[in-house]
Write an enzyme that holds these catalytic residues in place. Structure first.
Site, PDB file in Angstrom:
ATOM      1  N   ASN A 210      27.180 -16.887  -5.946  1.00 60.23           N
ATOM      2  CA  ASN A 210      26.155 -16.469  -6.820  1.00 60.23           C
ATOM      3  C   ASN A 210      24.703 -16.666  -6.385  1.00 60.23           C
ATOM      4  OD1 ASN A 210      25.488 -19.285  -8.012  1.00 60.23           O
ATOM      5  ND2 ASN A 210      27.662 -19.118  -8.612  1.00 60.23           N
ATOM      6  N   ILE A 309      35.632 -27.033 -15.059  1.00 51.85           N
ATOM      7  CA  ILE A 309      35.093 -28.352 -14.553  1.00 51.85           C
ATOM      8  C   ILE A 309      34.738 -29.313 -15.839  1.00 51.85           C
ATOM      9  CG2 ILE A 309      33.738 -29.873 -12.920  1.00 51.85           C
ATOM     10  CD1 ILE A 309      33.993 -27.567 -11.064  1.00 51.85           C
ATOM     11  N   LEU A 310      33.576 -28.668 -16.338  1.00 49.37           N
ATOM     12  CA  LEU A 310      33.120 -29.309 -17.484  1.00 49.37           C
ATOM     13  C   LEU A 310      33.919 -29.268 -18.759  1.00 49.37           C
ATOM     14  CD1 LEU A 310      30.327 -30.321 -18.749  1.00 49.37           C
ATOM     15  CD2 LEU A 310      29.572 -27.955 -19.292  1.00 49.37           C
ATOM     16  N   PHE A 325      25.173 -26.713 -18.700  1.00 46.91           N
ATOM     17  CA  PHE A 325      24.159 -25.777 -18.640  1.00 46.91           C
ATOM     18  C   PHE A 325      24.657 -24.419 -19.146  1.00 46.91           C
ATOM     19  CE2 PHE A 325      21.508 -28.696 -16.885  1.00 46.91           C
ATOM     20  CZ  PHE A 325      20.104 -28.400 -16.728  1.00 46.91           C
TER      21      PHE A 325
END
Length: 406
Positions: A210, A309-310, A325
């Protein structure tokens, strides 16, 4: 003095004989890595030429509020947003009087009113002017409004008098400017920050990624170190220098990033600023894929989900204070709020990447922070470095509240 590295300093030069020291001050600030833009008052130009400060700063000197070329782009607002610190040296008695009353009748005073950066004044005037009741009253008023006073010093003056009123020397002013970036709100805390994009291989030469530049995550790491934290920065492929005193771990894929984050645990605070790929190809071709005439014009890739992951880190038994985020192109606050709840976060930072002025690869940002009560706190558009320091201070305050009530 490493705190000055890559800091953006607007230097205001007032109309006093001490303006001759401003040239050396610019040189010192740049030596320590700061970027300097100079604004001169009409009086300042009588003592030192703009050309001198332009040569030393490497940028054109800003002179007039009503300069048609600059103000076509709202120059005073751009300077106000750009600055990490506004330092006025010399700050004359007249200039301090105008600032104390909120006057904005030239470019420098207008920038001061428009900025949310710290403003520091280096007074320079005759000793009798310094101890005049009006000057003393203006000084106290400015200090009560958050202005920082660098000096003055005592000594011999250009007029022959001896006493308080001398502007501090450039070395002293540079040190005090560096001290403006010394914040210890996270002393003793270990902060884990993710940054940049991830890359998911298709074959040995192609990958999916990205537009994330990593600038926001790196700015957060730098700001966290300034605040006293021990910082581990796990970053995808980016072309950015490692901030001083930051432990950097380079990764490529989402699975690499998760493994690196788990290896860095435990931590006190997690800030997940990376733009992690949600999907990856199910199979990575061992050799470069060739065009297949039998498949027409298309290429079909079977994709599978990457680990979150978060969410994974936020549900651990040693869960850190977790900040996510949300980079969105529409329905920003709705999507961000949903992500906050779904991933069990303490805070989420939402930014509109559809806006090119604050999206991927931009130098600026503007964000909203949403907490568990779905209360929104907005941070207006400014440089990513300044946004990072504002966010770190906000996070440090919320972390302290959470630890107090734990």
């Amino acid at each position: 003095m490493q705190r000055l590295y890559r800091k953006r300093i607007v230097l205001g030069v007032g109309g006093g004989i001490a303006a001759y020291k401003s040239a050396e001050l610019v040189r010192r600030l740049r030596t320590y890595g700061a970027e300097v833009r100079v604004i001169m008052t009409q009086g300042g130009r009588e003592f030192i030429t703009p050309l001198t400060l332009q040569a030393l700063s490497g940028h054109p000197v800003h002179l007039d509020l009503l300069d048609p070329a600059a103000e076509a782009a709202m120059g005073h607002i751009e300077l106000a947003r750009w600055a990490d610190l506004v330092l006025i040296a010399p700050a004359t008695a007249d200039l301090m009087a105008r600032l104390s009353q909120g006057v904005a009748n030239d470019l420098l005073t207008t920038v001061v009113l428009a900025t949310d950066a710290p403003v520091a004044l280096a007074p320079a005037m005759n000793q009798a002017m310094w101890r005049d009741p009006a000057t003393l009253a203006n000084t106290e008023l400015l200090k009560s409004r958050g202005f920082r006073l660098f000096g003055p010093a005592s000594g011999s003056q250009a007029c022959g008098d001896v006493g308080m009123g001398r502007m501090l020397e450039p070395d002293d002013l540079a040190q005090l400017a560096a001290d403006c970036f010394a914040r210890q709100s996270l002393t003793g805390q270990h902060m884990l920050i993710t940054a940049g994009p991830t890359q998911e291989n298709i074959d040995p030469v192609r990958y999916i990624t990205n537009h994330s530049s990593g600038k926001m995550g790196f700015a957060l790491a730098e700001a966290a170190v300034e605040a006293g934290a021990r910082v581990t920065l796990v970053t995808g492929p980016v072309h950015l220098p490692t901030p001083d005193r930051v432990s950097r771990v380079d990764v490529v894929s989402a699975r690499d990033m998760l493994a690196a984050c788990e290896a860095a645990m435990p931590c006190d605070v997690l800030i997940a600023a990376a733009a992690v790929a949600d999907y990856r190809p199910e199979v990575i071709a061992p050799h470069k894929l060739k065009k297949d005439p039998s498949s027409g014009d298309g290429l079909l890739l079977q994709m599978v989900r990457n680990p979150d992951i978060l969410a994974t880190l936020a549900r651990r038994s040693d869960r850190p204070f977790s900040v996510g985020f949300a980079a969105e192109t529409e329905h920003l606050l709705d999507y961000a709020s949903r992500k906050l709840m779904d991933k069990n976060l303490d805070l989420i930072v939402a930014n509109d990447v559809a806006n090119p002025a604050i999206g991927f690869n931009s130098e600026d940002n503007a964000v909203s922070v949403i907490d568990r009560d779905l209360q929104e706190t907005r941070f207006a558009q400014t440089s990513k470095g300044k946004i990072a320091r504002q966010l770190i201070d906000f996070i440090a305050n919320r972390l302290k509240q959470a630890q107090t009530h734990a």
